[in-house]
Design a protein around this motif. Structure first.
Motif, PDB file in Angstrom:
ATOM      1  N   ASP A  47      -4.360   0.584 -11.470  1.00 20.54           N
ATOM      2  CA  ASP A  47      -4.910   0.147 -10.135  1.00 20.54           C
ATOM      3  C   ASP A  47      -4.491  -1.341  -9.796  1.00 20.54           C
ATOM      4  N   SER A  48      -4.745  -2.072 -11.023  1.00 19.40           N
ATOM      5  CA  SER A  48      -4.329  -3.500 -10.613  1.00 19.40           C
ATOM      6  C   SER A  48      -2.738  -3.808 -10.451  1.00 19.40           C
ATOM      7  N   CYS A 107      -0.730  -1.603  -9.076  1.00 26.79           N
ATOM      8  CA  CYS A 107      -0.273  -1.031  -7.868  1.00 26.79           C
ATOM      9  C   CYS A 107      -1.158  -1.995  -6.808  1.00 26.79           C
ATOM     10  N   THR A 108      -1.749  -2.895  -6.748  1.00 25.56           N
ATOM     11  CA  THR A 108      -2.607  -3.631  -5.845  1.00 25.56           C
ATOM     12  C   THR A 108      -1.693  -4.201  -4.761  1.00 25.56           C
ATOM     13  N   ASP A 109      -1.947  -3.942  -3.486  1.00 26.90           N
ATOM     14  CA  ASP A 109      -0.975  -4.564  -2.428  1.00 26.90           C
ATOM     15  C   ASP A 109       0.301  -3.755  -2.093  1.00 26.90           C
ATOM     16  N   VAL A 132       0.337  -0.043  -3.153  1.00 29.19           N
ATOM     17  CA  VAL A 132       0.146   1.449  -2.832  1.00 29.19           C
ATOM     18  C   VAL A 132      -1.262   1.843  -3.586  1.00 29.19           C
ATOM     19  N   SER A 133      -1.906   2.744  -3.091  1.00 27.84           N
ATOM     20  CA  SER A 133      -3.108   3.216  -3.744  1.00 27.84           C
ATOM     21  C   SER A 133      -2.925   4.289  -4.384  1.00 27.84           C
ATOM     22  N   ARG A 188      -3.718   7.008  -5.660  1.00 23.12           N
ATOM     23  CA  ARG A 188      -4.941   8.167  -5.128  1.00 23.12           C
ATOM     24  C   ARG A 188      -4.427   9.179  -4.006  1.00 23.12           C
ATOM     25  N   PRO A 241      -4.013   8.696   0.440  1.00 21.24           N
ATOM     26  CA  PRO A 241      -3.272   7.995   1.194  1.00 21.24           C
ATOM     27  C   PRO A 241      -1.875   8.624   1.407  1.00 21.24           C
TER      28      PRO A 241
END
Length: 201
Positions: free
Chosen positions: A147-148, A150-152, A154-155, A157, A160
């Motif tokens: 998650d970190s 991919c920050t800024d 894409v999400s 999950r 989206p």
């Protein structure tokens, strides 16, 4: 067959493609590490690939014109390829195919999306498992690192990408690719896959 690895040719890759291809290499290495067909040598190669990726992928996303970082990612990709060429991939790639074919999720993102969930289900069922988890421990665990990273950008999950709860069964039905899903150290049922995907909405 020969392949030429030229890090300079990756210098102009946009962030989203750098991320997707880097995460695909990560999935290759992690799935090789726990595959039913793994061995000590494969795990050694896969371990080094994973180590290089978790150290360098976040950095290269922030410094895309750094050739040393690009070279490190190219080495990681080659090592990951060598590892999974001996084992094939497992449940993560098997679940990724319908996400990509039906909903256009970029392959590397689709393959990486379920890594943390599958890793937790496989824990305790493949050799040297704690060494793999220890690699991510200093980053808060596999999901936190994903998650970190991919920050800024894409999400990581499903929503989206336009995938809703009503689409889950359609993906589940197509997630059992021969030579991939049955190569996972833990046998996953349709309900297991459904539960994994529902946590990613």
């Amino acid at each position: 067959v020969q392949a030429l690895i030229v890090p300079e040719l990756t210098m102009t890759l946009p962030k989203n493609l750098t991320l997707s291809t880097g995460l695909d290499a990560l999935a290759h290495a992690m799935e090789a590490y726990w595959s039913k067909h793994t061995n000590v040598l494969v795990q050694d190669i896969a371990y080094r690939a994973i180590e290089l990726i978790i150290q360098n992928l976040p950095e290269v996303l922030n410094h895309p014109d750094n050739l040393l970082l690009r070279k490190a990612m190219c080495r990681a990709s080659v090592l990951a390829g060598l590892a999974f060429s001996q084992t094939r991939t497992t449940a993560c790639h098997s679940m990724s195919y319908p996400m990509t074919m039906l909903y256009g999720v970029p392959h590397g993102l689709a393959a990486a999306m379920t890594l943390a969930q599958v890793a937790m289900r496989n824990r305790g069922h493949f050799a040297n498992d704690e060494a793999l988890f220890a690699l991510f421990a200093q980053y808060g665990g596999i999901q936190y690192w994903l998650d970190s990273t991919c920050t800024d950008i894409v999400s990581l999950r499903l929503k989206p990408f336009g995938i809703s709860a009503g689409d889950i069964d359609r993906i589940v039905e197509r997630s059992f690719t021969g030579g991939r899903m049955d190569n996972n150290p833990v046998d996953l049922s349709q309900n297991d896959v459904r539960m994994i995907l529902n946590t990613l909405l």
